[in-house]
Design a protein around this motif. Structure first.
Motif, PDB file in Angstrom:
ATOM      1  N   ALA A 195     -46.713   4.432  13.079  1.00 26.01           N
ATOM      2  CA  ALA A 195     -47.687   5.188  13.986  1.00 26.01           C
ATOM      3  C   ALA A 195     -48.800   4.549  14.292  1.00 26.01           C
ATOM      4  O   ALA A 195     -49.735   5.266  14.926  1.00 26.01           O
ATOM      5  N   GLU A 196     -49.206   3.338  13.943  1.00 27.66           N
ATOM      6  CA  GLU A 196     -50.449   2.921  14.289  1.00 27.66           C
ATOM      7  C   GLU A 196     -50.637   2.570  15.688  1.00 27.66           C
ATOM      8  O   GLU A 196     -49.631   2.210  16.565  1.00 27.66           O
ATOM      9  N   THR A 197     -51.829   3.046  16.392  1.00 27.38           N
ATOM     10  CA  THR A 197     -51.949   2.922  17.838  1.00 27.38           C
ATOM     11  C   THR A 197     -53.235   1.887  17.953  1.00 27.38           C
ATOM     12  O   THR A 197     -54.121   2.239  16.969  1.00 27.38           O
ATOM     13  N   PHE A 198     -53.431   1.614  19.357  1.00 21.95           N
ATOM     14  CA  PHE A 198     -54.691   0.749  19.524  1.00 21.95           C
ATOM     15  C   PHE A 198     -55.319   1.396  20.766  1.00 21.95           C
ATOM     16  O   PHE A 198     -54.457   1.322  21.822  1.00 21.95           O
ATOM     17  N   THR A 199     -56.426   1.753  20.809  1.00 17.69           N
ATOM     18  CA  THR A 199     -57.120   2.207  22.145  1.00 17.69           C
ATOM     19  C   THR A 199     -57.582   0.975  22.628  1.00 17.69           C
ATOM     20  O   THR A 199     -57.801  -0.187  22.243  1.00 17.69           O
ATOM     21  N   GLY A 200     -58.265   1.331  24.029  1.00 18.60           N
ATOM     22  CA  GLY A 200     -58.758   0.227  24.632  1.00 18.60           C
ATOM     23  C   GLY A 200     -60.040  -0.247  23.813  1.00 18.60           C
ATOM     24  O   GLY A 200     -60.270  -1.446  23.819  1.00 18.60           O
ATOM     25  N   ASP A 201     -60.702   0.806  23.316  1.00 24.04           N
ATOM     26  CA  ASP A 201     -61.996   0.454  22.789  1.00 24.04           C
ATOM     27  C   ASP A 201     -61.398  -0.645  21.263  1.00 24.04           C
ATOM     28  O   ASP A 201     -62.141  -1.489  20.813  1.00 24.04           O
ATOM     29  N   ASP A 202     -60.273  -0.290  20.682  1.00 26.40           N
ATOM     30  CA  ASP A 202     -59.821  -1.090  19.601  1.00 26.40           C
ATOM     31  C   ASP A 202     -59.398  -2.573  20.139  1.00 26.40           C
ATOM     32  O   ASP A 202     -59.881  -3.537  19.396  1.00 26.40           O
ATOM     33  N   MET A 203     -58.881  -2.499  21.323  1.00 23.09           N
ATOM     34  CA  MET A 203     -58.682  -3.934  21.756  1.00 23.09           C
ATOM     35  C   MET A 203     -59.976  -4.644  22.279  1.00 23.09           C
ATOM     36  O   MET A 203     -59.948  -6.046  21.683  1.00 23.09           O
ATOM     37  N   LEU A 204     -60.965  -3.972  22.420  1.00 22.52           N
ATOM     38  CA  LEU A 204     -62.240  -4.972  22.610  1.00 22.52           C
ATOM     39  C   LEU A 204     -62.899  -5.332  21.333  1.00 22.52           C
ATOM     40  O   LEU A 204     -63.194  -6.337  21.409  1.00 22.52           O
ATOM     41  N   ARG A 205     -62.630  -4.400  20.489  1.00 21.34           N
ATOM     42  CA  ARG A 205     -63.719  -4.592  19.209  1.00 21.34           C
ATOM     43  C   ARG A 205     -62.729  -5.947  18.594  1.00 21.34           C
ATOM     44  O   ARG A 205     -63.492  -6.655  17.942  1.00 21.34           O
ATOM     45  N   ALA A 206     -61.343  -5.703  18.575  1.00 21.26           N
ATOM     46  CA  ALA A 206     -60.504  -6.806  17.998  1.00 21.26           C
ATOM     47  C   ALA A 206     -61.012  -8.277  18.669  1.00 21.26           C
ATOM     48  O   ALA A 206     -61.021  -9.241  17.811  1.00 21.26           O
ATOM     49  N   LEU A 207     -61.058  -8.222  19.971  1.00 23.26           N
ATOM     50  CA  LEU A 207     -61.474  -9.421  20.548  1.00 23.26           C
ATOM     51  C   LEU A 207     -62.706 -10.078  20.341  1.00 23.26           C
ATOM     52  O   LEU A 207     -63.140 -11.156  19.967  1.00 23.26           O
ATOM     53  N   LYS A 208     -63.782  -8.982  20.297  1.00 24.44           N
ATOM     54  CA  LYS A 208     -65.223  -9.652  19.859  1.00 24.44           C
ATOM     55  C   LYS A 208     -65.403  -9.965  18.576  1.00 24.44           C
ATOM     56  O   LYS A 208     -65.958 -11.016  18.383  1.00 24.44           O
ATOM     57  N   GLU A 209     -64.461  -9.544  17.583  1.00 28.08           N
ATOM     58  CA  GLU A 209     -64.516  -9.966  16.390  1.00 28.08           C
ATOM     59  C   GLU A 209     -64.048 -11.389  16.057  1.00 28.08           C
ATOM     60  O   GLU A 209     -64.574 -12.145  15.144  1.00 28.08           O
TER      61      GLU A 209
END
Length: 422
Positions: free
Chosen positions: A100-114
């Motif tokens: 059920a895990e989903t990734f929003t656009g904000d999640d993608m940006l947060r993951a890249l910045k980390e």
């Protein structure tokens, strides 16, 4: 492509989106749009990059059948553990993601910045796993030494297929100009390619493009690109080199979080397809083999591409110097006929369309000409052949004309051998 016979959700979704939009696209320069020599290889590369970086360029490239796209300072840029995922699922295991895990656009940006070094960000844009397009993130990153565009996308493919091999194999320098490229198998079985090249093959602008491509044994495909300018094109160079080193590119692209992103992607999209002939079943390397068999007897083959599903090139010599010859064999192109073949196209008695072009080659390559014959069968099979008066299209001309005449190119493109699927 497809270069393999397995489902490729990214190819299906992206191709469907491009086809649906492509019907309304018109180019001010059709010859430039369809006359590129590196028929499939560069088309795939550009589609990928435009899918990450956005814009209408990706739509235009459907017609290029001649040749795939984006402040948490103090983190170690070399880390390879999972970056920040969705807030509601941050504690879930990267090895066993929740269905059920989903990734929003904000999640993608947060993951890249980390995963990036300390710096500032601007022009952020992203898509999550709920979109019809592959999840991606793109931003402008500045580590204090100049703004630089970065883009990352995630999709899936058959890890043992030809497509995966092509994405993770260094390109031939006869086709793509670059400074350095490495391709290797990692201890976990993943294939990783890191290429340091240029946005413009002719180097008319010194915009550098560095790119990492990872395909895991499970079929997760991660693409990461960076430039030494705040935009992919039409922006002044802002720094001598892109911000991430080769090692940092590797660490970002191999982070565990992207496997979780891939696991959250929809599995069974409903692409828009036609009932035309499928490209499946064409043996790897068959295009080049067939092309060699159709060459005039006076030509000696001095170089050739590796295995490929729809694209191949040869370097031939008639005693007057090397001449690059490239071919693309694409099924299912009937819906693009209006874009690819104008009112001046010749229609043969059996319904085949033929158009010819003689045009300049790559910009910045002195004296290069490109001769092209483009054909479309009634069943949607497109065969386009180009020849150059140089053994590498981004290099200066080495002879006055290509080694093949326009009539010889026409005979090759219209050969019934392509209809036989070999």
């Amino acid at each position: 492509m497809p270069e393999n016979q397995h489902e490729d959700p990214f190819e299906d979704r992206f191709a469907a989106a491009l086809r649906n939009t492509g019907h309304s696209f018109r180019s001010d320069d059709p010859a430039a749009l369809v006359g590129r020599g590196e028929v499939r290889g560069r088309r795939k590369q550009l589609l990928r990059r435009t899918a990450v970086l956005g814009g209408m360029t990706g739509v235009a490239l459907v017609g290029v059948g001649a040749t795939l796209l984006l402040p948490s300072g103090g983190h170690d840029p070399r880390r390879t553990s999972a970056a920040a995922g969705p807030a509601a699922t941050a504690s879930s295991s990267a090895a066993s993601p929740s269905p059920a895990e989903t990734f929003t656009g904000d999640d993608m940006l947060r993951a890249l910045k980390e995963l990036l070094p300390r710096g500032t960000y601007s022009e952020e844009e992203a898509q999550g796993t709920g979109s019809a397009m592959p999840p991606n993130a793109r931003l402008v990153f500045d580590d204090g030494q100049g703004a630089a565009a970065l883009g990352l996308s995630v999709d899936r493919m058959d890890p043992g297929g030809e497509q995966a091999a092509q994405w993770t194999t260094c390109p031939d320098k006869k086709i793509v100009a670059y400074d350095d490229c490495t391709s290797a198998t990692r201890p976990d079985g993943s294939r990783l390619m890191v290429l340091r090249g240029y946005e413009y093959p002719d180097r008319r602008v010194d915009t550098k493009w560095w790119n990492a491509e990872l395909v895991t044994p499970d079929g997760v495909h991660v693409t990461l690109s960076e430039w030494n300018a705040p935009a992919q094109k039409d922006a002044p160079v802002s720094r001598p080199q892109p911000p991430l080193s080769v090692e940092q590119l590797e660490d970002v692209v191999t982070a565990e979080v992207w496997k979780r992103v891939a696991a959250a992607m929809p599995r069974s999209p409903e692409p828009s397809v036609t009932d035309e002939a499928s490209p499946e079943g064409r043996p790897s390397g068959a295009i080049a083999k067939t092309l060699i068999g159709l060459l005039p007897e006076n030509l000696k083959v001095t170089g050739r591409s590796g295995p490929g599903g729809e694209y191949a090139y040869l370097v031939v010599d008639d005693g007057k110097g090397g001449s690059l010859v490239q071919i693309n064999v694409q099924p299912g192109m009937s819906d693009m006929a209006g874009m690819l073949f104008g009112d001046d196209a010749e229609e043969l008695a059996d319904g085949r369309l033929v158009t010819t072009r003689q045009s300049p080659g790559e910009k910045g390559a002195e004296g290069v000409v490109m001769w092209t014959v483009d054909t479309l069968r009634p069943d949607g099979l497109r065969v386009v052949v180009s020849a150059f008066n140089t053994p590498a299209q981004h290099q200066d001309a080495t002879r006055d004309t290509p080694a093949l005449t326009m009539e010889q190119l026409r005979e090759i493109a219209l050969s019934t051998m392509w209809d036989a699927g070999v």
